[in-house]
Scaffold this active site. Structure first.
Site, PDB file in Angstrom:
ATOM      1  N   PHE A  72      63.236  96.744  18.326  1.00  0.00           N
ATOM      2  CA  PHE A  72      64.558  96.259  18.707  1.00  0.00           C
ATOM      3  C   PHE A  72      65.615  97.338  18.484  1.00  0.00           C
ATOM      4  O   PHE A  72      65.557  98.086  17.501  1.00  0.00           O
ATOM      5  CB  PHE A  72      64.968  95.054  17.839  1.00  0.00           C
ATOM      6  CG  PHE A  72      64.071  93.861  17.937  1.00  0.00           C
ATOM      7  CD1 PHE A  72      64.294  92.877  18.884  1.00  0.00           C
ATOM      8  CD2 PHE A  72      63.012  93.703  17.050  1.00  0.00           C
ATOM      9  CE1 PHE A  72      63.477  91.757  18.957  1.00  0.00           C
ATOM     10  CE2 PHE A  72      62.188  92.586  17.109  1.00  0.00           C
ATOM     11  CZ  PHE A  72      62.421  91.608  18.072  1.00  0.00           C
ATOM     12  N   ASP A  73      66.595  97.374  19.362  1.00  0.00           N
ATOM     13  CA  ASP A  73      67.860  98.049  19.078  1.00  0.00           C
ATOM     14  C   ASP A  73      68.675  97.104  18.202  1.00  0.00           C
ATOM     15  O   ASP A  73      68.340  95.920  18.065  1.00  0.00           O
ATOM     16  CB  ASP A  73      68.577  98.345  20.396  1.00  0.00           C
ATOM     17  CG  ASP A  73      69.942  98.979  20.194  1.00  0.00           C
ATOM     18  OD1 ASP A  73      70.124  99.727  19.223  1.00  0.00           O
ATOM     19  OD2 ASP A  73      70.846  98.703  21.015  1.00  0.00           O
ATOM     20  N   GLY A  74      69.754  97.611  17.622  1.00  0.00           N
ATOM     21  CA  GLY A  74      70.581  96.768  16.767  1.00  0.00           C
ATOM     22  C   GLY A  74      71.731  96.116  17.506  1.00  0.00           C
ATOM     23  O   GLY A  74      71.635  94.967  17.963  1.00  0.00           O
ATOM     24  N   ASP A  77      70.170  97.472  24.771  1.00  0.00           N
ATOM     25  CA  ASP A  77      71.225  97.029  25.683  1.00  0.00           C
ATOM     26  C   ASP A  77      71.809  98.175  26.494  1.00  0.00           C
ATOM     27  O   ASP A  77      72.663  97.956  27.346  1.00  0.00           O
ATOM     28  CB  ASP A  77      72.349  96.325  24.905  1.00  0.00           C
ATOM     29  CG  ASP A  77      73.116  97.268  23.995  1.00  0.00           C
ATOM     30  OD1 ASP A  77      72.466  98.113  23.339  1.00  0.00           O
ATOM     31  OD2 ASP A  77      74.356  97.162  23.938  1.00  0.00           O
TER      32      ASP A  77
END
Length: 349
Positions: free
Chosen positions: A199-201, A318
């Protein structure tokens, strides 16, 4: 890089994300006939399962068929599908992810034979009989373990993966964790287990509030804000619930003394630095009661080398720049079109 649109279930239920411009093999409903599949496991109840909605166009490689539809029209598309009914589709970008989910389910069933806390993958496709049989043949060819259901059914969906960015945006607007999956020119081979999810944050696990401040007022103001609010949890991002669901299953393995042999691993790969902005990220996860197996604070450095090292089954970000960077390395990457920056980008386009 071209957009390409487990225990596994197909269903002819309601759309998770509807669109007026439907394309073959890409919809949030599924219609495979349960009587024709050879593997028929009892499906868990949706309220107990971690339900993953996967478009047929990302589970299987249907790029050639999509080109025929776009360039030659529906009739030629139907003709091609019928003529190639016995020819199975090759694996698409989501295939290794789904196989990894199945491997987790196998371990869970061994430890908890009566439990319905399992992954339940719903294959999404249009209601088109001319493609049904080919999909069924493909499912059996690849020995996917499917659970079938018929009739209308609303799913408690934890994640929706599609090749169609319009449907993904609509799903996000409905509060469903969703991402647009892209197909690398050459997908890096990954081992089936453990399931590795990266995951990105900001804009993925966390809201985009801090990211917006960075974009609007620059790095200095961003760092000052993060230091001041280090103990104030960030808002929830669109995939926070999916991380929670993964953590819930991880704890089932920990409860059997299998922490070191858990078939699920999670990763956070973020552009935040470790010393200032990373502290708020770690404190936020701790306040939510969530664990990440490995965290990488890159301070704005490229993500590609770390992603190549992790060799995850799926990566969520994102920002399209990071998705493209990952795809160049053969990593299956998904764009989460969430937040102010993505809305403004869409409006400009």
């Amino acid at each position: 890089m071209n957009p390409n649109n487990s225990q596994t279930r197909t269903a002819n239920g309601q759309d998770l994300a509807s669109s007026s411009n439907q394309t073959p093999g890409e919809d949030a409903r599924a219609v495979l006939k349960p009587s024709t599949l050879v593997r028929n496991l009892k499906p868990p109840k949706p309220e107990n399962a971690i339900t993953i909605g996967v478009s047929a166009r990302v589970l299987f490689n249907m790029e050639k068929e999509q080109q025929i539809y776009e360039q030659q029209g529906m009739e030629e598309y139907i003709k091609y599908q019928v003529e190639h009914e016995t020819q199975p589709f090759s694996p698409g970008p989501a295939f290794s992810f789904v196989k990894a989910l199945e491997a987790v389910n196998t371990r869970l069933r061994e430890l908890y034979p009566e439990s319905e806390e399992l992954f339940d993958v719903v294959l999404m496709t249009n209601n088109q009989e001319y493609i049904d049989q080919r999909l069924i043949n493909t499912i059996n060819h690849h020995q996917l373990r499917f659970c079938m259901t018929g009739g209308n059914h609303t799913y408690h969906t934890n994640l929706y993966l599609s090749a169609d960015p319009v449907k993904v945006r609509e799903a996000l607007e409905e509060g469903i964790a969703a991402a647009t999956m892209f197909t690398p020119e050459k997908i890096t081979e990954v081992s089936e287990t453990p399931l590795r999810v990266t995951f990105d944050g900001d804009g993925v696990l966390f809201s985009d509030e801090a990211e917006n401040l960075f974009n609007e007022e620059g790095l200095e103001k961003f760092l000052e804000n993060e230091k001041t609010h280090a103990n104030k949890p960030l808002g929830h991002g669109p995939l926070k619930g999916f991380l929670e669901a993964l953590g819930k299953l991880q704890k089932k393995f920990y409860g059997k003394g299998q922490r070191m042999d858990c078939p699920i691993r999670t990763y956070l790969v973020t552009a935040r630095d470790e010393d200032i902005s990373g502290i708020r990220a770690k404190n936020t996860l701790q306040s939510w009661g969530l664990e990440i197996d490995e965290t990488y604070f890159l301070a704005g450095a490229p993500k590609g080398p770390i992603l190549e090292k992790i060799r995850a089954h799926i990566f969520f970000d994102d920002k399209m720049s990071y998705v493209e960077e990952a795809a160049k390395m053969g990593i299956v990457a998904c764009h989460v079109p969430y937040g102010k920056a993505n809305r403004e980008s869409q409006e400009r386009d």
